[in-house]
Write a protein that holds these residues in place. Structure first.
Motif, PDB file in Angstrom:
ATOM      1  N   UNK A 189       0.850  -1.179   0.000  1.00  0.00           N
ATOM      2  CA  UNK A 189       0.000   0.000   0.000  1.00  0.00           C
ATOM      3  C   UNK A 189       0.890   1.235   0.000  1.00  0.00           C
ATOM      4  N   UNK A 190       0.363   2.346  -0.508  1.00  0.00           N
ATOM      5  CA  UNK A 190       1.148   3.578  -0.524  1.00  0.00           C
ATOM      6  C   UNK A 190       1.526   4.020   0.891  1.00  0.00           C
ATOM      7  N   UNK A 191       2.684   4.623   1.016  1.00  0.00           N
ATOM      8  CA  UNK A 191       3.162   5.052   2.333  1.00  0.00           C
ATOM      9  C   UNK A 191       2.229   6.069   2.980  1.00  0.00           C
ATOM     10  N   UNK A 192       1.607   6.918   2.186  1.00  0.00           N
ATOM     11  CA  UNK A 192       0.686   7.905   2.761  1.00  0.00           C
ATOM     12  C   UNK A 192      -0.516   7.198   3.407  1.00  0.00           C
ATOM     13  N   UNK A 193      -1.042   6.207   2.743  1.00  0.00           N
ATOM     14  CA  UNK A 193      -2.186   5.470   3.287  1.00  0.00           C
ATOM     15  C   UNK A 193      -1.805   4.742   4.576  1.00  0.00           C
ATOM     16  N   UNK A 194      -0.641   4.102   4.585  1.00  0.00           N
ATOM     17  CA  UNK A 194      -0.203   3.392   5.779  1.00  0.00           C
ATOM     18  C   UNK A 194       0.074   4.370   6.925  1.00  0.00           C
ATOM     19  N   UNK A 195       0.710   5.486   6.630  1.00  0.00           N
ATOM     20  CA  UNK A 195       0.978   6.489   7.667  1.00  0.00           C
ATOM     21  C   UNK A 195      -0.329   6.994   8.277  1.00  0.00           C
ATOM     22  N   UNK A 196      -1.359   7.166   7.458  1.00  0.00           N
ATOM     23  CA  UNK A 196      -2.660   7.619   7.978  1.00  0.00           C
ATOM     24  C   UNK A 196      -3.321   6.549   8.840  1.00  0.00           C
ATOM     25  N   UNK A 197      -3.185   5.284   8.464  1.00  0.00           N
ATOM     26  CA  UNK A 197      -3.729   4.198   9.293  1.00  0.00           C
ATOM     27  C   UNK A 197      -3.048   4.179  10.662  1.00  0.00           C
ATOM     28  N   UNK A 198      -1.742   4.393  10.664  1.00  0.00           N
ATOM     29  CA  UNK A 198      -0.999   4.435  11.923  1.00  0.00           C
ATOM     30  C   UNK A 198      -1.411   5.660  12.736  1.00  0.00           C
ATOM     31  N   UNK A 199      -1.573   6.794  12.074  1.00  0.00           N
ATOM     32  CA  UNK A 199      -2.024   8.019  12.746  1.00  0.00           C
ATOM     33  C   UNK A 199      -3.394   7.825  13.371  1.00  0.00           C
ATOM     34  N   UNK A 200      -4.287   7.127  12.688  1.00  0.00           N
ATOM     35  CA  UNK A 200      -5.624   6.854  13.233  1.00  0.00           C
ATOM     36  C   UNK A 200      -5.551   6.110  14.563  1.00  0.00           C
ATOM     37  N   UNK A 201      -4.448   5.402  14.799  1.00  0.00           N
ATOM     38  CA  UNK A 201      -4.260   4.663  16.063  1.00  0.00           C
ATOM     39  C   UNK A 201      -3.516   5.505  17.105  1.00  0.00           C
ATOM     40  N   UNK A 206      -0.371   7.171  16.594  1.00  0.00           N
ATOM     41  CA  UNK A 206       1.085   7.245  16.452  1.00  0.00           C
ATOM     42  C   UNK A 206       1.395   8.048  15.193  1.00  0.00           C
ATOM     43  N   UNK A 207       2.297   9.002  15.323  1.00  0.00           N
ATOM     44  CA  UNK A 207       2.648   9.848  14.187  1.00  0.00           C
ATOM     45  C   UNK A 207       3.899   9.324  13.507  1.00  0.00           C
ATOM     46  N   UNK A 208       3.823   9.218  12.185  1.00  0.00           N
ATOM     47  CA  UNK A 208       4.992   8.923  11.360  1.00  0.00           C
ATOM     48  C   UNK A 208       4.785   9.644  10.032  1.00  0.00           C
ATOM     49  N   UNK A 209       5.840   9.799   9.282  1.00  0.00           N
ATOM     50  CA  UNK A 209       5.754  10.470   7.985  1.00  0.00           C
ATOM     51  C   UNK A 209       5.810   9.438   6.872  1.00  0.00           C
ATOM     52  N   UNK A 210       5.004   9.623   5.830  1.00  0.00           N
ATOM     53  CA  UNK A 210       5.081   8.703   4.697  1.00  0.00           C
ATOM     54  C   UNK A 210       6.392   8.906   3.945  1.00  0.00           C
ATOM     55  N   UNK A 211       6.962   7.828   3.484  1.00  0.00           N
ATOM     56  CA  UNK A 211       8.220   7.907   2.757  1.00  0.00           C
ATOM     57  C   UNK A 211       8.139   8.751   1.502  1.00  0.00           C
ATOM     58  N   UNK A 212       6.974   8.782   0.860  1.00  0.00           N
ATOM     59  CA  UNK A 212       6.838   9.556  -0.377  1.00  0.00           C
ATOM     60  C   UNK A 212       7.095  11.042  -0.159  1.00  0.00           C
ATOM     61  N   UNK A 223       8.427   3.231   2.385  1.00  0.00           N
ATOM     62  CA  UNK A 223       9.086   3.459   3.665  1.00  0.00           C
ATOM     63  C   UNK A 223       8.223   4.387   4.530  1.00  0.00           C
ATOM     64  N   UNK A 224       8.500   4.383   5.812  1.00  0.00           N
ATOM     65  CA  UNK A 224       7.904   5.333   6.757  1.00  0.00           C
ATOM     66  C   UNK A 224       9.041   5.950   7.558  1.00  0.00           C
ATOM     67  N   UNK A 225       8.830   7.150   8.032  1.00  0.00           N
ATOM     68  CA  UNK A 225       9.844   7.793   8.878  1.00  0.00           C
ATOM     69  C   UNK A 225       9.266   7.970  10.276  1.00  0.00           C
ATOM     70  N   UNK A 226       9.954   7.388  11.250  1.00  0.00           N
ATOM     71  CA  UNK A 226       9.569   7.497  12.655  1.00  0.00           C
ATOM     72  C   UNK A 226      10.650   8.262  13.399  1.00  0.00           C
TER      73      UNK A 226
END
Length: 83
Positions: A28-40, A42-48, A57-60
């Motif tokens: 899945x796109x990094x933006x979509x995964x980062x948003x799923x994690x944010x919904x829980x 936890x903040x991370x940045x999408x690799x894109x 990738x994701x940036x934590x």
């Protein structure tokens, strides 16, 4: 260390920074995964956000307390196991 224990992530060695940029295995796109994690919570940045080679990738940041990092990584572990 906690992030490298999550099977979905491939974590490169970190030296001299306060963030990590792991590759993930979910299709899945990094933006979509980062948003799923944010919904829980936890903040991370999408690799894109760091260019086309950052996709997948994701940036934590780990500029936080050990307690908060442990809590956040447990949330990420649970989410990744469901995807």
């Amino acid at each position: 260390k906690k992030l490298s224990e999550i099977p979905s992530f491939s974590v490169p060695p970190v030296s001299g920074a306060f963030y990590v940029f792991p590759k993930y295995s979910q299709k899945m796109p990094s933006e979509k995964l980062a948003l799923k994690i944010l919904d829980r919570g936890v903040i991370c940045a999408p690799g894109m956000a760091f260019g086309s080679l950052g996709e997948g990738h994701l940036r934590f940041s780990y500029a936080n307390t050990q307690e908060n990092i442990s809590k956040g990584m447990e949330i990420v572990r649970e989410l990744m196991a469901r995807l």
